[in-house]
Enzyme design. Sequence first.
Site, PDB file in Angstrom:
ATOM      1  CE  LYS A  36       9.288  -3.602  15.462  1.00 44.47           C
ATOM      2  NZ  LYS A  36       9.455  -3.206  14.068  1.00 44.47           N
TER       3      LYS A  36
ATOM      4  N   PRO B 122       0.785  -1.243   0.000  1.00 43.52           N
ATOM      5  CG  PRO B 122      -0.116  -1.089   2.146  1.00 43.52           C
ATOM      6  CD  PRO B 122       0.535  -2.048   1.212  1.00 43.52           C
ATOM      7  CG  PHE B 123       2.135   3.055   2.632  1.00 37.06           C
ATOM      8  CD1 PHE B 123       1.503   4.287   2.570  1.00 37.06           C
ATOM      9  CD2 PHE B 123       1.606   2.074   3.469  1.00 37.06           C
ATOM     10  CE1 PHE B 123       0.376   4.550   3.338  1.00 37.06           C
ATOM     11  CE2 PHE B 123       0.491   2.322   4.239  1.00 37.06           C
ATOM     12  CZ  PHE B 123      -0.134   3.569   4.166  1.00 37.06           C
TER      13      PHE B 123
ATOM     14  CD  GLU C  19       5.759   0.417   9.882  1.00 32.84           C
ATOM     15  OE1 GLU C  19       5.695   0.841  11.037  1.00 32.84           O
ATOM     16  OE2 GLU C  19       6.647  -0.386   9.491  1.00 32.84           O
TER      17      GLU C  19
END
Length: 422
Positions: free
Chosen positions: A240, A206-207, A224
């Site tokens: 995490k 997504p990033f 993230e």
Amino acid sequence: MIFTSNDITLFKKKALQWASSFEVCCYLDSNSFADKYSKFDALIAAGVKRELTAKVGNAFDQLQQFHKTNAQEWRAGFLTYDLKNELENLQSDNLDGLDFPEAYFFVPQHLIRIHGSEIEILSDKTEEIFDTINNYQLQAEEPTTPVDIKSRLTKPDYLQKVNLVKEHISRGDIYVTNFCQEFYADNVVIDPIKVFDDLNQLSPNPFACFFKYYDHYAICASPERFLAKRDNKLISQPIKGTAPRGLDATDDAVMKQQLTNNTKEQQENVMVVDMVRNDLTPCAKRGTVQVEELFGLYTFEHLHQMISTVTCDIDENVSAIEAIKAAYPMGSMTGAPKVNAMQLMESFEVSKRGIYSGSIGYFSPDGDFDFNVVIRTLLYNASKKYLSFHTGSAITHSADAEAEYQECLLKIGAIRRVLRAR
């Protein structure tokens, strides 16, 4: 001006090649991983109208001024991990083969936002750019020549260092840290666009980002979000907790369940959530910091990840740059206590992290911003023909050194496959 395309995938591919013909460009792609904080599917910034290159010392002050001066325009850029040295009494003396600046932002000449099949172009030449991209002839892509990848740490060295870190944890020096290692190759020539295309297809996230800074490239498949602002809300989504995908649906379900029930992974996630809450508190209206989601389980192409979401309402007296500065570097890449962990990792790691563990993103004219965490990322200096990627994992008291080493390899599996690494 708004345009439409019947084949948005092809348009994005052409737009990226077009953007890369400029000396500087930034391409952000959500790969259809939409959440309630998403504003577009892809963003492409190309060409430099104005730019800021800053070194550790007063980089955030320079960024604040650049941000204020260009508040009515889009700005894209990156922050390196080593800006920690400006925020705390720290230093970075480890090897750096890449030579990225510590901070860089630019106001683009042309900006393209894609949402569904709609394409918005902000430029003095909107129709000309749309026609140019639409008619763009994609360059033929040659297969990537296998790259001979080396590690700055041997496996025995890595295992020994993890156990030494655990001794510091046992003494109470830190509670958790993120220990990273570099893989690299010298005298390498790659096609950055080809490598990004391959990585984004193999490991869509997504990033995802392709950033060209003159002869420097960041080819990023990050899952993230570091920090975003939406209206008056700040959002951080630390990761995490990692587990591999299963061989089939049944095996996959077992992997997910094991991650959900893994005490060590939960401990890591809780500790970083606490850090993020502490980082956001100075920027927040009193009583608004909250954990929207704890231990969220998300599945990607090669991994399952445990992601939590922490939000707050930003104090109206706090600027965007002050909010980023307060939370930087992101807790998922440092440890707790934050300063102690960063200081200790400088002594255990042998390579400067640079843009790895840093952040790439944008500021928009409406006051919002969104920045990722630079992980799962290939970095390349074309002039020096130097290629590098880092990987790391969280070390706690209960960490098993061998398991942590295997987790590191799992996280860079897609990069190694794309490079046909030897």
